[in-house]
Design an enzyme around this catalytic site. Structure first.
Site, PDB file in Angstrom:
ATOM      1  N   HIS A  75      66.635 -41.849  -7.464  1.00  0.00           N
ATOM      2  CA  HIS A  75      66.178 -41.135  -8.718  1.00  0.00           C
ATOM      3  C   HIS A  75      66.534 -41.739  -9.964  1.00  0.00           C
ATOM      4  O   HIS A  75      67.408 -42.589  -9.978  1.00  0.00           O
ATOM      5  CB  HIS A  75      66.668 -39.676  -8.477  1.00  0.00           C
ATOM      6  CG  HIS A  75      68.138 -39.541  -8.782  1.00  0.00           C
ATOM      7  ND1 HIS A  75      69.141 -39.711  -7.789  1.00  0.00           N
ATOM      8  CD2 HIS A  75      68.913 -39.442  -9.911  1.00  0.00           C
ATOM      9  CE1 HIS A  75      70.169 -39.523  -8.018  1.00  0.00           C
ATOM     10  NE2 HIS A  75      70.264 -39.399  -9.370  1.00  0.00           N
ATOM     11  N   SER A  76      65.929 -41.545 -10.971  1.00  0.00           N
ATOM     12  CA  SER A  76      66.138 -42.074 -12.256  1.00  0.00           C
ATOM     13  C   SER A  76      65.927 -41.032 -13.372  1.00  0.00           C
ATOM     14  O   SER A  76      65.742 -39.926 -12.852  1.00  0.00           O
ATOM     15  CB  SER A  76      65.411 -43.244 -12.472  1.00  0.00           C
ATOM     16  OG  SER A  76      66.002 -43.868 -13.701  1.00  0.00           O
TER      17      SER A  76
END
Length: 159
Positions: A75-76
């Site tokens: 994820h970011s």
């Protein structure tokens, strides 16, 4: 108890057959992240820039998203290309090395896209419940079809 049912329903709504994939090929970590993001790019949940953001973070701080033995949740940040909350689930039969000495190889990759820092908290709680169920994780990683995986996930809808 009613709240838990609503939350789990959300998980099964996010993990639909179109975002679940099984790969038998041998991949490096970059390709694995890309494969996990592809369904979310296709359905418009994220932009391609999200993949690059995960790569940059991994290169800067290491495999921060490898959560435990065999499980990763790349994820970011929302501003890196998230259009709506979304998940994808990817199984890598060969396992993938992410550079996490204690937790490689990764077989189960759940890609998370969150629109802000709060909206995904319930989703992560739901995923944690799934990840803590070793039997269900084994079933998902051993699945031969997307239907086999959705059958495991359907159990969570009925709790």
């Amino acid at each position: 108890m009613f709240i838990a049912k609503v939350q789990i329903l959300m998980l099964t709504k996010l993990l639909t057959p179109d975002v679940i994939h099984i790969y038998h090929d041998d991949f490096d970590w970059r390709t694995a992240v890309k494969k996990g993001c592809e369904p979310l790019i296709r359905n418009g949940a994220i932009n391609a820039s999200y993949v690059d953001a995960i790569y940059r973070s991994h290169e800067a701080i290491g495999p921060y998203y490898v959560l435990g033995p065999g499980i990763a949740m790349p994820h970011s940040r929302p501003e890196d290309g998230v259009n709506r909350i979304a998940l994808s689930l990817t199984v890598f039969k060969q396992g993938v090395s992410f550079g996490s000495e204690e937790n490689d190889p990764v077989h189960l990759l759940v890609t998370l896209a969150a629109v802000d820092s709060n909206s995904h908290v319930d989703t992560i709680a739901q995923l944690a419940e799934l990840f803590m169920n070793d039997e269900d994780v084994r079933k998902i990683c051993g699945a031969d079809s997307v239907t086999d995986i959705t059958t495991v996930l359907e159990k969570y809808r009925k709790l």
